[in-house]
Design a protein around this motif. Structure first.
Motif, mmCIF file in Angstrom:
data_model
loop_
_atom_site.group_PDB
_atom_site.id
_atom_site.type_symbol
_atom_site.label_atom_id
_atom_site.label_comp_id
_atom_site.label_asym_id
_atom_site.label_seq_id
_atom_site.Cartn_x
_atom_site.Cartn_y
_atom_site.Cartn_z
ATOM 1 N N ALA A 1 38.906 62.602 38.283
ATOM 2 C CA ALA A 1 40.361 62.778 38.146
ATOM 3 C C ALA A 1 41.130 61.457 38.135
ATOM 4 O O ALA A 1 42.339 61.450 37.936
ATOM 5 C CB ALA A 1 40.869 63.627 39.308
ATOM 6 N N SER A 2 40.421 60.317 38.397
ATOM 7 C CA SER A 2 41.159 59.075 38.694
ATOM 8 C C SER A 2 40.813 57.909 37.787
ATOM 9 O O SER A 2 39.745 57.883 37.160
ATOM 10 C CB SER A 2 40.842 58.622 40.124
ATOM 11 N N LEU A 3 41.715 56.937 37.760
ATOM 12 C CA LEU A 3 41.427 55.611 37.191
ATOM 13 C C LEU A 3 42.146 54.567 38.053
ATOM 14 O O LEU A 3 43.238 54.105 37.717
ATOM 15 C CB LEU A 3 41.883 55.536 35.718
ATOM 16 N N PRO A 4 41.526 54.211 39.193
ATOM 17 C CA PRO A 4 42.177 53.207 40.050
ATOM 18 C C PRO A 4 42.056 51.811 39.435
ATOM 19 O O PRO A 4 41.004 51.455 38.922
ATOM 20 C CB PRO A 4 41.373 53.273 41.360
ATOM 21 N N VAL A 5 43.150 51.050 39.492
ATOM 22 C CA VAL A 5 43.123 49.660 39.022
ATOM 23 C C VAL A 5 43.836 48.789 40.064
ATOM 24 O O VAL A 5 44.961 49.099 40.467
ATOM 25 C CB VAL A 5 43.817 49.475 37.652
ATOM 26 N N ALA A 6 43.166 47.723 40.490
ATOM 27 C CA ALA A 6 43.776 46.784 41.436
ATOM 28 C C ALA A 6 43.839 45.403 40.800
ATOM 29 O O ALA A 6 42.917 45.000 40.093
ATOM 30 C CB ALA A 6 42.947 46.724 42.714
ATOM 31 N N VAL A 7 44.941 44.719 41.047
ATOM 32 C CA VAL A 7 45.095 43.346 40.575
ATOM 33 C C VAL A 7 45.334 42.469 41.797
ATOM 34 O O VAL A 7 46.332 42.638 42.499
ATOM 35 C CB VAL A 7 46.295 43.202 39.606
ATOM 36 N N ASN A 8 44.398 41.585 42.086
ATOM 37 C CA ASN A 8 44.560 40.652 43.200
ATOM 38 C C ASN A 8 44.814 39.265 42.615
ATOM 39 O O ASN A 8 43.954 38.707 41.943
ATOM 40 C CB ASN A 8 43.306 40.658 44.079
ATOM 41 N N ILE A 9 46.016 38.794 42.828
ATOM 42 C CA ILE A 9 46.389 37.511 42.234
ATOM 43 C C ILE A 9 46.086 36.378 43.208
ATOM 44 O O ILE A 9 46.342 36.479 44.411
ATOM 45 C CB ILE A 9 47.867 37.527 41.800
ATOM 46 N N ALA B 1 38.949 49.774 45.023
ATOM 47 C CA ALA B 1 39.470 49.038 43.864
ATOM 48 C C ALA B 1 40.032 47.694 44.332
ATOM 49 O O ALA B 1 39.769 46.648 43.734
ATOM 50 C CB ALA B 1 40.547 49.858 43.164
ATOM 51 N N ALA B 2 40.778 47.727 45.445
ATOM 52 C CA ALA B 2 41.371 46.486 45.966
ATOM 53 C C ALA B 2 40.281 45.532 46.453
ATOM 54 O O ALA B 2 40.351 44.323 46.199
ATOM 55 C CB ALA B 2 42.336 46.815 47.107
ATOM 56 N N LEU B 3 39.286 46.068 47.103
ATOM 57 C CA LEU B 3 38.227 45.213 47.647
ATOM 58 C C LEU B 3 37.406 44.548 46.541
ATOM 59 O O LEU B 3 37.112 43.355 46.620
ATOM 60 C CB LEU B 3 37.319 46.032 48.578
ATOM 61 N N ILE B 4 37.080 45.293 45.479
ATOM 62 C CA ILE B 4 36.285 44.664 44.401
ATOM 63 C C ILE B 4 37.139 43.692 43.586
ATOM 64 O O ILE B 4 36.627 42.738 43.014
ATOM 65 C CB ILE B 4 35.542 45.695 43.500
ATOM 66 N N ALA B 5 38.461 43.916 43.580
ATOM 67 C CA ALA B 5 39.350 42.938 42.923
ATOM 68 C C ALA B 5 39.315 41.627 43.703
ATOM 69 O O ALA B 5 39.246 40.543 43.133
ATOM 70 C CB ALA B 5 40.776 43.475 42.847
ATOM 71 N N LYS B 6 39.350 41.736 45.025
ATOM 72 C CA LYS B 6 39.300 40.533 45.860
ATOM 73 C C LYS B 6 37.944 39.840 45.704
ATOM 74 O O LYS B 6 37.871 38.618 45.576
ATOM 75 C CB LYS B 6 39.564 40.891 47.323
ATOM 76 N N LYS B 7 36.865 40.637 45.676
ATOM 77 C CA LYS B 7 35.536 40.041 45.517
ATOM 78 C C LYS B 7 35.403 39.328 44.169
ATOM 79 O O LYS B 7 34.676 38.347 44.057
ATOM 80 C CB LYS B 7 34.458 41.126 45.621
ATOM 81 N N ALA B 8 36.104 39.836 43.161
ATOM 82 C CA ALA B 8 36.037 39.218 41.828
ATOM 83 C C ALA B 8 36.540 37.771 41.880
ATOM 84 O O ALA B 8 36.130 36.928 41.087
ATOM 85 C CB ALA B 8 36.859 40.025 40.827
ATOM 86 N N LEU B 9 37.425 37.486 42.849
ATOM 87 C CA LEU B 9 37.965 36.127 42.974
ATOM 88 C C LEU B 9 36.916 35.132 43.481
ATOM 89 O O LEU B 9 37.091 33.921 43.354
ATOM 90 C CB LEU B 9 39.170 36.122 43.917
ATOM 91 N N LEU B 10 35.842 35.643 44.069
ATOM 92 C CA LEU B 10 34.815 34.752 44.623
ATOM 93 C C LEU B 10 33.892 34.196 43.538
ATOM 94 O O LEU B 10 33.177 33.219 43.759
ATOM 95 C CB LEU B 10 33.973 35.504 45.668
ATOM 96 N N GLY C 1 38.082 51.222 39.188
ATOM 97 C CA GLY C 1 37.217 52.305 39.642
ATOM 98 C C GLY C 1 37.116 52.379 41.154
ATOM 99 O O GLY C 1 37.859 51.725 41.885
ATOM 100 N N GLY C 2 36.164 53.212 41.615
ATOM 101 C CA GLY C 2 36.007 53.450 43.046
ATOM 102 C C GLY C 2 37.149 54.306 43.573
ATOM 103 O O GLY C 2 37.761 55.072 42.828
ATOM 104 N N THR C 3 37.447 54.135 44.846
ATOM 105 C CA THR C 3 38.593 54.816 45.446
ATOM 106 C C THR C 3 39.729 53.801 45.579
ATOM 107 O O THR C 3 39.565 52.628 45.235
ATOM 108 C CB THR C 3 38.214 55.324 46.849
ATOM 109 N N PHE C 4 40.834 54.265 46.121
ATOM 110 C CA PHE C 4 42.026 53.436 46.309
ATOM 111 C C PHE C 4 41.683 52.096 46.972
ATOM 112 O O PHE C 4 42.011 51.023 46.461
ATOM 113 C CB PHE C 4 43.007 54.245 47.155
ATOM 114 N N GLU C 5 40.974 52.157 48.113
ATOM 115 C CA GLU C 5 40.723 50.918 48.863
ATOM 116 C C GLU C 5 39.595 50.097 48.238
ATOM 117 O O GLU C 5 39.596 48.864 48.329
ATOM 118 C CB GLU C 5 40.449 51.216 50.352
#
Lengths: 279, 185
Positions: free
Chosen positions: A259-267, A198-207, A192-196
Protein backbone atom coordinates in the motif's frame (compact mmCIF):
# COMPACT_ATOMS: atom_id res chain seq x y z
CA UNK A 1 33.07 -16.12 21.79
CA UNK A 2 35.42 -13.13 21.78
CA UNK A 3 35.30 -10.94 24.87
CA UNK A 4 35.60 -7.17 24.39
CA UNK A 5 35.55 -4.75 27.33
CA UNK A 6 33.07 -1.91 26.69
CA UNK A 7 35.82 0.53 27.71
CA UNK A 8 37.36 -0.18 24.28
CA UNK A 9 34.24 1.18 22.67
CA UNK A 10 34.38 4.33 24.83
CA UNK A 11 37.92 5.06 23.62
CA UNK A 12 37.09 4.41 19.97
CA UNK A 13 33.94 6.57 20.09
CA UNK A 14 35.89 9.40 21.75
CA UNK A 15 38.70 9.33 19.18
CA UNK A 16 36.37 8.97 16.18
CA UNK A 17 34.26 12.01 17.09
CA UNK A 18 37.34 14.19 17.55
CA UNK A 19 38.85 12.93 14.29
CA UNK A 20 35.59 13.28 12.30
CA UNK A 21 35.01 16.85 13.45
CA UNK A 22 38.54 18.03 12.69
CA UNK A 23 39.73 16.08 9.65
CA UNK A 24 37.52 16.25 6.59
CA UNK A 25 37.42 12.99 4.58
CA UNK A 26 39.56 12.61 1.48
CA UNK A 27 36.45 11.91 -0.65
CA UNK A 28 35.00 15.32 0.30
CA UNK A 29 38.26 17.13 -0.53
CA UNK A 30 38.40 15.41 -3.93
CA UNK A 31 34.77 16.42 -4.53
CA UNK A 32 35.60 20.08 -3.66
CA UNK A 33 38.42 20.10 -6.22
CA UNK A 34 36.14 18.61 -8.88
CA UNK A 35 33.45 21.16 -8.03
CA UNK A 36 35.98 23.97 -8.35
CA UNK A 37 36.72 22.85 -11.92
CA UNK A 38 33.05 22.66 -12.87
CA UNK A 39 31.77 25.80 -11.10
CA UNK A 40 31.09 28.72 -13.47
CA UNK A 41 30.17 31.31 -10.86
CA UNK A 42 33.15 33.39 -9.65
CA UNK A 43 31.54 33.77 -6.22
CA UNK A 44 30.85 30.05 -6.16
CA UNK A 45 34.51 29.30 -6.88
CA UNK A 46 35.54 31.70 -4.16
CA UNK A 47 33.32 29.84 -1.66
CA UNK A 48 34.82 26.49 -2.69
CA UNK A 49 38.31 27.96 -2.21
CA UNK A 50 37.27 29.03 1.28
CA UNK A 51 36.05 25.50 2.06
CA UNK A 52 39.37 23.99 0.96
CA UNK A 53 41.30 26.56 2.97
CA UNK A 54 39.03 25.94 5.96
CA UNK A 55 39.70 22.17 5.86
CA UNK A 56 43.43 22.89 5.84
CA UNK A 57 43.28 25.30 8.79
CA UNK A 58 41.08 22.91 10.80
CA UNK A 59 43.53 20.06 10.27
CA UNK A 60 46.64 22.16 11.02
CA UNK A 61 45.21 23.77 14.14
CA UNK A 62 43.30 20.71 15.35
CA UNK A 63 40.04 22.62 15.49
CA UNK A 64 36.53 21.77 14.31
CA UNK A 65 35.75 22.25 10.62
CA UNK A 66 32.34 23.65 11.58
CA UNK A 67 31.19 25.07 14.92
CA UNK A 68 28.13 22.85 14.64
CA UNK A 69 29.85 19.65 15.72
CA UNK A 70 26.49 17.95 15.61
CA UNK A 71 24.45 15.49 17.52
CA UNK A 72 26.54 12.36 18.03
CA UNK A 73 25.16 9.72 15.67
CA UNK A 74 26.80 6.31 16.16
CA UNK A 75 26.37 3.25 13.98
CA UNK A 76 27.51 -0.02 15.59
CA UNK A 77 27.78 -3.26 13.66
CA UNK A 78 28.21 -5.81 16.40
CA UNK A 79 29.48 -9.28 15.48
CA UNK A 80 27.23 -11.95 16.98
CA UNK A 81 30.28 -13.82 18.32
CA UNK A 82 31.35 -10.88 20.49
CA UNK A 83 30.60 -10.85 24.19
CA UNK A 84 30.74 -7.32 25.58
CA UNK A 85 31.99 -7.23 29.16
CA UNK A 86 32.64 -4.67 31.88
CA UNK A 87 29.55 -2.53 31.64
CA UNK A 88 26.60 -1.18 29.72
CA UNK A 89 27.16 -0.67 25.95
CA UNK A 90 24.95 2.42 25.67
CA UNK A 91 26.64 4.05 28.65
CA UNK A 92 30.05 3.19 27.17
CA UNK A 93 29.10 4.97 23.93
CA UNK A 94 27.75 7.99 25.83
CA UNK A 95 30.94 8.17 27.87
CA UNK A 96 32.94 8.21 24.61
CA UNK A 97 30.80 11.09 23.33
CA UNK A 98 31.18 12.93 26.66
CA UNK A 99 34.98 12.60 26.59
CA UNK A 100 35.34 13.34 22.88
CA UNK A 101 33.28 16.53 22.94
CA UNK A 102 35.06 17.76 26.07
CA UNK A 103 38.63 16.88 25.10
CA UNK A 104 38.24 17.87 21.45
CA UNK A 105 36.88 21.37 22.25
CA UNK A 106 33.71 20.45 20.35
CA UNK A 107 30.41 22.25 20.84
CA UNK A 108 27.73 20.52 22.90
CA UNK A 109 24.50 20.90 20.96
CA UNK A 110 22.07 18.48 22.65
CA UNK A 111 19.20 20.15 24.50
CA UNK A 112 15.69 19.66 25.92
CA UNK A 113 13.17 20.08 23.07
CA UNK A 114 10.99 22.62 24.89
CA UNK A 115 13.02 24.26 27.67
CA UNK A 116 16.09 24.26 25.33
CA UNK A 117 18.28 23.48 28.35
CA UNK A 118 21.57 22.01 27.15
CA UNK A 119 22.35 18.50 28.41
CA UNK A 120 25.90 19.80 28.89
CA UNK A 121 27.91 16.95 27.39
CA UNK A 122 26.29 16.29 23.99
CA UNK A 123 24.70 13.07 25.22
CA UNK A 124 22.61 11.08 24.65
CA UNK A 125 24.23 9.69 21.52
CA UNK A 126 21.90 8.53 18.76
CA UNK A 127 22.79 4.84 18.50
CA UNK A 128 21.90 2.53 15.61
CA UNK A 129 22.85 -1.02 16.49
CA UNK A 130 22.96 -3.89 14.03
CA UNK A 131 23.93 -7.48 14.82
CA UNK A 132 26.08 -8.99 12.07
CA UNK A 133 27.98 -12.29 11.61
CA UNK A 134 31.54 -12.53 12.94
CA UNK A 135 33.50 -11.50 16.02
CA UNK A 136 34.35 -7.89 15.16
CA UNK A 137 32.74 -4.58 16.10
CA UNK A 138 32.52 -1.79 13.54
CA UNK A 139 32.00 1.66 15.03
CA UNK A 140 31.02 4.60 12.82
CA UNK A 141 30.85 8.12 14.26
CA UNK A 142 28.80 10.50 12.13
CA UNK A 143 28.26 13.89 13.82
CA UNK A 144 25.20 15.55 12.22
CA UNK A 145 24.66 19.29 12.11
CA UNK A 146 21.29 20.90 12.70
CA UNK A 147 21.08 23.19 9.67
CA UNK A 148 21.04 20.41 7.11
CA UNK A 149 19.08 17.99 9.31
CA UNK A 150 16.31 20.61 9.59
CA UNK A 151 15.89 20.52 5.81
CA UNK A 152 15.35 16.71 5.76
CA UNK A 153 11.91 15.10 5.34
CA UNK A 154 10.09 11.76 5.18
CA UNK A 155 6.93 11.33 3.12
CA UNK A 156 4.57 8.49 2.29
CA UNK A 157 3.82 8.76 -1.43
CA UNK A 158 1.04 7.01 -3.28
CA UNK A 159 2.58 4.03 -5.18
CA UNK A 160 1.08 5.23 -8.49
CA UNK A 161 3.57 8.14 -8.69
CA UNK A 162 6.45 5.66 -9.11
CA UNK A 163 10.09 6.59 -9.53
CA UNK A 164 9.28 9.93 -11.18
CA UNK A 165 7.17 10.90 -8.17
CA UNK A 166 10.00 9.97 -5.82
CA UNK A 167 12.45 12.05 -7.88
CA UNK A 168 10.07 15.02 -7.86
CA UNK A 169 9.88 14.86 -4.07
CA UNK A 170 13.70 14.88 -3.78
CA UNK A 171 14.01 17.81 -6.20
CA UNK A 172 11.29 19.79 -4.46
CA UNK A 173 13.02 19.25 -1.11
CA UNK A 174 16.37 20.49 -2.41
CA UNK A 175 14.74 23.48 -4.14
CA UNK A 176 12.84 24.51 -1.02
CA UNK A 177 15.93 24.05 1.17
CA UNK A 178 17.79 26.59 -0.97
CA UNK A 179 20.74 28.13 0.83
CA UNK A 180 19.80 26.86 4.30
CA UNK A 181 21.62 23.50 4.45
CA UNK A 182 25.02 24.98 3.41
CA UNK A 183 25.35 23.81 -0.20
CA UNK A 184 27.11 22.14 -1.92
CA UNK A 185 25.19 19.34 -0.24
CA UNK A 186 25.12 15.56 -0.31
CA UNK A 187 21.62 14.14 -0.69
CA UNK A 188 20.80 10.84 1.03
CA UNK A 189 17.63 9.21 -0.27
CA UNK A 190 15.86 6.25 1.34
CA UNK A 191 13.10 4.53 -0.59
CA UNK A 192 10.87 1.77 0.76
CA UNK A 193 10.64 -0.02 4.09
CA UNK A 194 8.47 1.53 6.76
CA UNK A 195 8.25 5.16 7.87
CA UNK A 196 11.28 4.97 10.18
CA UNK A 197 13.30 2.61 7.98
CA UNK A 198 13.12 4.99 5.02
CA UNK A 199 14.73 7.70 7.17
CA UNK A 200 17.39 5.36 8.51
CA UNK A 201 18.48 4.06 5.08
CA UNK A 202 18.56 7.66 3.81
CA UNK A 203 20.96 8.51 6.62
CA UNK A 204 23.03 5.39 5.93
CA UNK A 205 23.26 6.42 2.26
CA UNK A 206 25.26 9.45 3.44
CA UNK A 207 28.01 7.15 4.74
CA UNK A 208 28.87 5.94 1.25
CA UNK A 209 32.02 7.65 -0.10
CA UNK A 210 31.36 10.56 -2.47
CA UNK A 211 32.29 9.54 -5.99
CA UNK A 212 31.41 5.85 -5.52
CA UNK A 213 28.92 4.23 -7.90
CA UNK A 214 25.76 2.57 -6.64
CA UNK A 215 26.10 -1.22 -7.26
CA UNK A 216 22.47 -1.32 -8.49
CA UNK A 217 22.49 0.01 -12.10
CA UNK A 218 18.90 1.26 -11.85
CA UNK A 219 19.70 3.27 -8.71
CA UNK A 220 23.00 4.46 -10.20
CA UNK A 221 21.04 5.92 -13.13
CA UNK A 222 18.55 7.48 -10.73
CA UNK A 223 21.38 9.11 -8.75
CA UNK A 224 22.96 10.48 -11.91
CA UNK A 225 19.69 11.93 -13.17
CA UNK A 226 18.88 13.49 -9.79
CA UNK A 227 22.35 15.03 -9.46
CA UNK A 228 22.09 16.61 -12.92
CA UNK A 229 18.61 18.01 -12.20
CA UNK A 230 19.62 19.28 -8.73
CA UNK A 231 22.62 21.08 -10.18
CA UNK A 232 20.38 22.61 -12.84
CA UNK A 233 18.46 24.37 -10.05
CA UNK A 234 21.25 26.97 -9.98
CA UNK A 235 21.34 27.31 -6.16
CA UNK A 236 25.14 26.95 -6.12
CA UNK A 237 27.73 27.07 -3.31
CA UNK A 238 26.16 28.69 -0.21
CA UNK A 239 23.09 29.47 -2.34
CA UNK A 240 24.73 32.47 -4.04
CA UNK A 241 24.00 31.00 -7.49
CA UNK A 242 26.12 28.50 -9.39
CA UNK A 243 26.42 25.17 -11.13
CA UNK A 244 27.29 23.05 -8.10
CA UNK A 245 24.43 22.67 -5.63
CA UNK A 246 25.13 19.03 -4.73
CA UNK A 247 28.32 16.99 -4.72
CA UNK A 248 26.48 13.66 -4.78
CA UNK A 249 23.12 11.91 -4.52
CA UNK A 250 23.10 8.51 -2.80
CA UNK A 251 20.02 6.29 -2.95
CA UNK A 252 19.20 3.22 -0.84
CA UNK A 253 16.13 1.15 -1.62
CA UNK A 254 14.40 -1.78 0.12
CA UNK A 255 10.99 -3.48 -0.34
CA UNK A 256 7.93 -1.77 1.16
CA UNK A 257 4.27 -2.53 1.93
CA UNK A 258 1.95 -3.12 -1.07
CA UNK A 259 0.00 0.00 0.00
CA UNK A 260 3.00 2.33 0.46
CA UNK A 261 5.86 4.20 -1.17
CA UNK A 262 7.91 5.78 1.64
CA UNK A 263 10.58 8.26 0.55
CA UNK A 264 13.05 9.98 2.88
CA UNK A 265 15.48 12.75 2.00
CA UNK A 266 18.33 13.31 4.44
CA UNK A 267 20.25 16.40 3.51
CA UNK A 268 23.90 16.68 4.46
CA UNK A 269 25.91 19.91 4.35
CA UNK A 270 29.32 20.00 2.66
CA UNK A 271 30.94 19.28 6.05
CA UNK A 272 30.28 15.58 5.45
CA UNK A 273 31.83 14.05 8.55
CA UNK A 274 32.11 10.38 9.37
CA UNK A 275 34.94 8.18 10.60
CA UNK A 276 34.98 4.49 11.39
CA UNK A 277 37.05 1.85 13.12
CA UNK A 278 36.87 -1.90 13.47
CA UNK A 279 37.58 -3.38 16.91
CA UNK B 1 35.47 38.83 -9.41
CA UNK B 2 35.64 42.38 -8.08
CA UNK B 3 38.01 43.21 -5.26
CA UNK B 4 36.50 42.86 -1.77
CA UNK B 5 35.40 46.15 -0.20
CA UNK B 6 36.73 46.97 3.27
CA UNK B 7 34.18 48.36 5.73
CA UNK B 8 34.37 49.39 9.37
CA UNK B 9 31.80 49.11 12.13
CA UNK B 10 29.60 50.73 13.34
CA UNK B 11 27.72 51.09 10.05
CA UNK B 12 26.06 54.26 8.80
CA UNK B 13 23.30 54.87 6.23
CA UNK B 14 25.95 56.16 3.83
CA UNK B 15 28.04 53.00 4.07
CA UNK B 16 25.14 50.55 3.67
CA UNK B 17 23.80 52.66 0.80
CA UNK B 18 26.88 51.83 -1.23
CA UNK B 19 26.57 48.08 -0.79
CA UNK B 20 24.85 45.81 -3.28
CA UNK B 21 24.01 42.12 -3.46
CA UNK B 22 26.95 39.93 -4.39
CA UNK B 23 29.53 42.40 -3.02
CA UNK B 24 32.33 40.69 -1.12
CA UNK B 25 33.20 42.61 2.04
CA UNK B 26 35.91 42.47 4.67
CA UNK B 27 34.66 43.80 8.00
CA UNK B 28 36.90 45.33 10.65
CA UNK B 29 35.73 46.52 14.06
CA UNK B 30 33.34 45.33 16.74
CA UNK B 31 30.45 42.96 16.03
CA UNK B 32 28.13 41.16 18.48
CA UNK B 33 27.02 37.53 18.52
CA UNK B 34 23.54 36.22 19.20
CA UNK B 35 21.39 33.21 18.36
CA UNK B 36 17.69 32.58 18.98
CA UNK B 37 17.93 32.16 22.77
CA UNK B 38 19.71 35.52 23.15
CA UNK B 39 17.35 37.21 20.67
CA UNK B 40 14.36 36.03 22.68
CA UNK B 41 15.78 37.76 25.76
CA UNK B 42 16.60 40.97 23.85
CA UNK B 43 13.04 41.19 22.60
CA UNK B 44 11.69 40.59 26.13
CA UNK B 45 13.80 43.57 27.31
CA UNK B 46 12.43 45.74 24.51
CA UNK B 47 8.85 44.69 25.33
CA UNK B 48 9.41 45.58 28.98
CA UNK B 49 10.94 48.92 28.04
CA UNK B 50 14.34 47.95 29.50
CA UNK B 51 17.81 48.84 28.20
CA UNK B 52 19.57 46.34 25.95
CA UNK B 53 22.94 44.95 27.14
CA UNK B 54 24.65 46.89 24.31
CA UNK B 55 23.71 49.87 22.15
CA UNK B 56 22.55 48.30 18.87
CA UNK B 57 22.56 51.53 16.82
CA UNK B 58 24.71 50.97 13.74
CA UNK B 59 25.80 47.54 14.96
CA UNK B 60 26.06 44.13 13.33
CA UNK B 61 24.84 40.91 14.97
CA UNK B 62 26.57 37.68 13.92
CA UNK B 63 24.45 34.54 14.30
CA UNK B 64 27.00 32.15 15.75
CA UNK B 65 27.44 29.67 18.58
CA UNK B 66 31.18 28.94 18.58
CA UNK B 67 32.98 25.84 19.80
CA UNK B 68 34.93 26.28 23.07
CA UNK B 69 38.18 28.22 22.66
CA UNK B 70 41.41 26.24 22.98
CA UNK B 71 43.89 27.63 25.52
CA UNK B 72 45.56 30.77 24.16
CA UNK B 73 42.92 31.33 21.46
CA UNK B 74 40.23 34.06 21.59
CA UNK B 75 37.50 31.76 20.25
CA UNK B 76 36.90 28.30 18.81
CA UNK B 77 35.47 27.50 15.38
CA UNK B 78 32.92 30.19 14.58
CA UNK B 79 30.82 29.87 11.42
CA UNK B 80 27.29 31.16 10.90
CA UNK B 81 24.08 29.39 11.93
CA UNK B 82 20.80 29.40 9.97
CA UNK B 83 19.36 32.93 10.14
CA UNK B 84 15.71 31.97 9.63
CA UNK B 85 15.36 31.14 13.33
CA UNK B 86 15.95 34.82 14.14
CA UNK B 87 13.30 36.06 11.68
CA UNK B 88 10.59 36.59 14.30
CA UNK B 89 12.93 38.78 16.36
CA UNK B 90 14.96 40.72 13.78
CA UNK B 91 12.45 43.39 12.62
CA UNK B 92 12.18 44.85 16.15
CA UNK B 93 15.97 45.15 16.39
CA UNK B 94 16.28 46.66 12.91
CA UNK B 95 13.62 49.19 13.90
CA UNK B 96 15.85 50.16 16.84
CA UNK B 97 18.89 50.81 14.71
CA UNK B 98 20.52 47.41 14.02
CA UNK B 99 22.31 47.89 10.68
CA UNK B 100 23.64 44.48 9.79
CA UNK B 101 23.11 40.77 10.35
CA UNK B 102 25.59 38.02 9.48
CA UNK B 103 24.33 34.48 9.03
CA UNK B 104 23.40 31.99 6.35
CA UNK B 105 20.16 31.00 4.68
CA UNK B 106 16.93 32.65 3.68
CA UNK B 107 15.15 35.50 5.53
CA UNK B 108 11.40 36.10 5.77
CA UNK B 109 9.58 38.82 3.85
CA UNK B 110 9.06 40.74 7.13
CA UNK B 111 12.82 40.90 7.72
CA UNK B 112 13.46 41.96 4.11
CA UNK B 113 10.79 44.67 4.39
CA UNK B 114 12.33 45.97 7.63
CA UNK B 115 15.80 46.04 6.02
CA UNK B 116 14.47 48.17 3.18
CA UNK B 117 12.50 50.49 5.40
CA UNK B 118 15.21 51.12 8.00
CA UNK B 119 18.28 50.69 5.77
CA UNK B 120 19.87 47.53 7.11
CA UNK B 121 21.73 44.74 5.30
CA UNK B 122 21.95 40.97 5.53
CA UNK B 123 25.38 39.44 5.02
CA UNK B 124 26.37 35.83 4.46
CA UNK B 125 29.44 34.26 6.01
CA UNK B 126 30.42 30.92 4.51
CA UNK B 127 28.61 28.20 6.46
CA UNK B 128 30.94 25.45 7.57
CA UNK B 129 34.07 27.57 7.06
CA UNK B 130 34.26 27.95 10.83
CA UNK B 131 38.00 27.45 11.32
CA UNK B 132 38.76 29.98 8.56
CA UNK B 133 36.33 32.57 9.95
CA UNK B 134 37.75 32.16 13.48
CA UNK B 135 41.09 33.48 12.13
CA UNK B 136 39.51 36.91 11.58
CA UNK B 137 38.26 37.09 15.17
CA UNK B 138 40.97 38.70 17.28
CA UNK B 139 39.15 39.10 20.58
CA UNK B 140 35.98 37.69 22.13
CA UNK B 141 34.31 38.64 25.39
CA UNK B 142 30.98 37.47 26.81
CA UNK B 143 28.94 40.60 27.61
CA UNK B 144 25.53 39.06 28.42
CA UNK B 145 23.69 35.82 29.15
CA UNK B 146 26.72 33.75 30.12
CA UNK B 147 24.31 30.98 31.22
CA UNK B 148 23.50 30.35 27.55
CA UNK B 149 27.01 28.94 26.98
CA UNK B 150 27.74 28.95 23.24
CA UNK B 151 24.61 31.07 22.76
CA UNK B 152 25.74 33.90 25.08
CA UNK B 153 26.13 37.38 23.60
CA UNK B 154 29.78 38.04 22.81
CA UNK B 155 31.52 41.22 21.75
CA UNK B 156 33.93 40.29 18.99
CA UNK B 157 36.77 42.33 17.59
CA UNK B 158 37.23 41.28 13.99
CA UNK B 159 39.76 42.09 11.28
CA UNK B 160 38.93 41.59 7.61
CA UNK B 161 36.05 39.25 8.42
CA UNK B 162 34.86 37.94 5.00
CA UNK B 163 31.16 38.16 4.06
CA UNK B 164 28.94 38.48 0.98
CA UNK B 165 25.97 40.87 0.70
CA UNK B 166 22.79 38.76 0.39
CA UNK B 167 20.13 41.46 0.90
CA UNK B 168 20.85 45.14 0.29
CA UNK B 169 18.71 48.19 1.16
CA UNK B 170 17.34 48.32 -2.40
CA UNK B 171 15.36 45.08 -2.10
CA UNK B 172 17.93 42.93 -3.91
CA UNK B 173 18.20 39.26 -2.94
CA UNK B 174 21.33 37.35 -3.95
CA UNK B 175 19.67 33.96 -3.33
CA UNK B 176 16.92 34.74 -5.86
CA UNK B 177 19.06 36.50 -8.43
CA UNK B 178 22.02 34.11 -8.16
CA UNK B 179 19.88 31.00 -8.66
CA UNK B 180 17.98 32.63 -11.54
CA UNK B 181 21.28 33.37 -13.29
CA UNK B 182 22.58 29.79 -13.15
CA UNK B 183 19.28 27.84 -13.40
CA UNK B 184 18.94 25.52 -16.41
CA UNK B 185 16.00 23.52 -17.68
Amino acid sequence: MREVPVGEITKVVRDLFIDANINLGEDVLVAFHKALEAEESPTGREILDELLENAKIAKEEGMAICQDTGLAVVFIELGQDVHLVGGDLTEAINEGVRQGYQEGYLRKSACHPFTRKNTGDNTPAIVHLEIVPGDKIKVIAAPKGGGSENMSRVTMLTPAVGMEGAKDFVLQRVRESGANPCPPIIVGVGIGGTFEQAALIAKKALLRPIGSTNPDPELAAMEEDLLRRINNLGIGPMGYGGRITALAVHVNMIPCHIASLPVAVNIQCHAQRHKEKII
Amino acid sequence: MAEAKRIKTPLTDDVVGELHIGDRLLITGVIYTGRDAAHKRLIELIDEGEELPFDIKGQIIYYVGPTPAKPGKPIGSAGPTTSGRMDTYSPKLIERGLKGMIGKGMRSQQVKDAMRKYKAIYLGATGGAAALLAKSIKKAEVIAYEDLGPEAIRRLEVEDFPVTVINDIYGGDLYEEGAAKYRRQ
